[in-house]
Design a protein around this motif. Structure first.
Motif, mmCIF file in Angstrom:
data_model
loop_
_atom_site.group_PDB
_atom_site.id
_atom_site.type_symbol
_atom_site.label_atom_id
_atom_site.label_comp_id
_atom_site.label_asym_id
_atom_site.label_seq_id
_atom_site.Cartn_x
_atom_site.Cartn_y
_atom_site.Cartn_z
ATOM 1 N N SER A 106 0.900 -0.653 -0.225
ATOM 2 C CA SER A 106 0.317 -0.054 -0.408
ATOM 3 C C SER A 106 1.043 2.172 -0.488
ATOM 4 C CB SER A 106 -0.794 -0.415 1.186
ATOM 5 O OG SER A 106 0.232 0.318 2.167
ATOM 6 N N LEU A 107 2.335 1.758 0.599
ATOM 7 C CA LEU A 107 2.380 2.318 0.871
ATOM 8 C C LEU A 107 3.201 2.776 -0.727
ATOM 9 C CD1 LEU A 107 4.233 3.226 3.976
ATOM 10 C CD2 LEU A 107 3.118 4.323 3.401
ATOM 11 N N SER A 108 3.897 1.645 -1.192
ATOM 12 C CA SER A 108 4.715 1.288 -2.144
ATOM 13 C C SER A 108 3.859 2.344 -3.762
ATOM 14 C CB SER A 108 5.230 0.466 -2.892
ATOM 15 O OG SER A 108 4.318 -0.801 -3.321
ATOM 16 N N THR A 109 2.695 1.648 -3.575
ATOM 17 C CA THR A 109 1.664 2.526 -4.911
ATOM 18 C C THR A 109 0.964 3.443 -4.236
ATOM 19 O OG1 THR A 109 0.117 -0.264 -3.920
ATOM 20 C CG2 THR A 109 -1.040 1.639 -4.966
ATOM 21 N N LEU A 110 1.178 3.836 -2.842
ATOM 22 C CA LEU A 110 0.489 5.524 -2.863
ATOM 23 C C LEU A 110 1.760 5.893 -3.316
ATOM 24 C CD1 LEU A 110 -0.858 7.704 -1.242
ATOM 25 C CD2 LEU A 110 0.041 6.994 1.663
ATOM 26 N N PHE A 111 2.777 5.833 -3.133
ATOM 27 C CA PHE A 111 4.016 6.428 -3.753
ATOM 28 C C PHE A 111 3.901 6.860 -4.998
ATOM 29 C CE2 PHE A 111 8.511 8.215 -3.629
ATOM 30 C CZ PHE A 111 8.383 7.583 -4.445
ATOM 31 N N MET A 112 3.961 5.235 -5.674
ATOM 32 C CA MET A 112 3.270 5.584 -7.512
ATOM 33 C C MET A 112 2.662 6.507 -7.727
ATOM 34 S SD MET A 112 6.440 4.090 -8.515
ATOM 35 C CE MET A 112 5.960 4.076 -9.967
ATOM 36 N N LEU A 113 1.195 6.650 -7.167
ATOM 37 C CA LEU A 113 0.647 7.523 -7.043
ATOM 38 C C LEU A 113 0.582 8.945 -7.258
ATOM 39 C CD1 LEU A 113 -2.744 5.750 -6.190
ATOM 40 C CD2 LEU A 113 -1.753 5.834 -8.782
ATOM 41 N N VAL A 114 1.362 9.339 -6.239
ATOM 42 C CA VAL A 114 1.748 10.413 -5.990
ATOM 43 C C VAL A 114 2.951 10.809 -7.104
ATOM 44 C CG1 VAL A 114 2.763 12.045 -4.294
ATOM 45 C CG2 VAL A 114 0.982 10.933 -3.556
ATOM 46 N N ALA A 115 3.725 10.435 -7.092
ATOM 47 C CA ALA A 115 4.907 10.249 -7.542
ATOM 48 C C ALA A 115 4.908 10.544 -9.625
ATOM 49 C CB ALA A 115 5.864 9.160 -7.566
ATOM 50 N N ALA A 116 3.690 10.298 -9.512
ATOM 51 C CA ALA A 116 3.357 9.728 -11.096
ATOM 52 C C ALA A 116 3.410 11.076 -11.884
ATOM 53 C CB ALA A 116 2.619 8.536 -11.065
ATOM 54 N N PRO A 117 2.251 12.383 -11.461
ATOM 55 C CA PRO A 117 2.768 13.259 -11.979
ATOM 56 C C PRO A 117 4.359 14.350 -12.062
ATOM 57 C CG PRO A 117 0.323 13.479 -10.681
ATOM 58 C CD PRO A 117 2.138 12.445 -10.155
ATOM 59 N N ALA A 118 5.348 14.228 -11.118
ATOM 60 C CA ALA A 118 5.875 14.906 -10.960
ATOM 61 C C ALA A 118 6.652 13.868 -11.932
ATOM 62 C CB ALA A 118 6.571 14.618 -9.757
ATOM 63 N N MET A 119 6.508 12.699 -12.019
ATOM 64 C CA MET A 119 7.954 11.945 -12.989
ATOM 65 C C MET A 119 7.396 11.773 -14.372
ATOM 66 S SD MET A 119 9.191 8.693 -10.984
ATOM 67 C CE MET A 119 7.620 7.740 -10.360
ATOM 68 N N ALA A 120 5.728 11.766 -14.936
ATOM 69 C CA ALA A 120 5.170 12.147 -15.831
ATOM 70 C C ALA A 120 5.673 13.051 -17.621
ATOM 71 C CB ALA A 120 3.815 13.328 -16.146
ATOM 72 N N ASN A 121 6.441 13.974 -17.685
ATOM 73 C CA ASN A 121 7.671 14.415 -17.827
ATOM 74 C C ASN A 121 9.255 14.093 -18.343
ATOM 75 O OD1 ASN A 121 5.662 16.081 -18.899
ATOM 76 N ND2 ASN A 121 5.892 17.584 -17.265
ATOM 77 N N ALA A 122 9.564 12.665 -18.033
ATOM 78 C CA ALA A 122 11.000 12.091 -17.625
ATOM 79 C C ALA A 122 11.338 12.199 -19.239
ATOM 80 C CB ALA A 122 10.779 11.158 -17.158
ATOM 81 N N PRO A 123 10.870 11.803 -20.568
ATOM 82 C CA PRO A 123 11.426 11.699 -21.076
ATOM 83 C C PRO A 123 11.955 13.491 -22.141
ATOM 84 C CG PRO A 123 9.614 10.374 -21.474
ATOM 85 C CD PRO A 123 9.463 11.108 -20.491
ATOM 86 N N GLY A 124 10.947 14.658 -21.528
ATOM 87 C CA GLY A 124 11.792 15.719 -22.286
ATOM 88 C C GLY A 124 12.875 16.687 -21.277
ATOM 89 N N GLY A 125 12.798 16.080 -20.162
ATOM 90 C CA GLY A 125 13.418 15.895 -19.662
ATOM 91 C C GLY A 125 12.932 17.701 -18.147
#
Length: 53
Positions: free
Chosen positions: A6-25
């Motif tokens: 549950s903690l890893s799922t919560l982390f991935m849901l919270v961190a997903a918007p921050a990592m959404a633009n990874a290819p563009g840098g």
């Protein structure tokens, strides 16, 4: 084990918007976080000065 999942799922849901633009840098995720934090602080300051009785 359930707590780790549950903690890893919560982390991935919270961190997903921050990592959404990874290819563009770009820094769009962290910039939105900073602007959101600043907006909350300014809103609380306006409330404290003008609307608190």
């Amino acid at each position: 084990m359930s707590r780790i999942i549950s903690l890893s799922t919560l982390f991935m849901l919270v961190a997903a918007p921050a990592m959404a633009n990874a290819p563009g840098g770009g820094y769009e995720g962290i910039t939105a976080l900073y602007y959101g934090t600043i907006a909350i602080i300014l809103a609380y300051g306006a409330y404290d000065i003008f609307f608190k009785t």
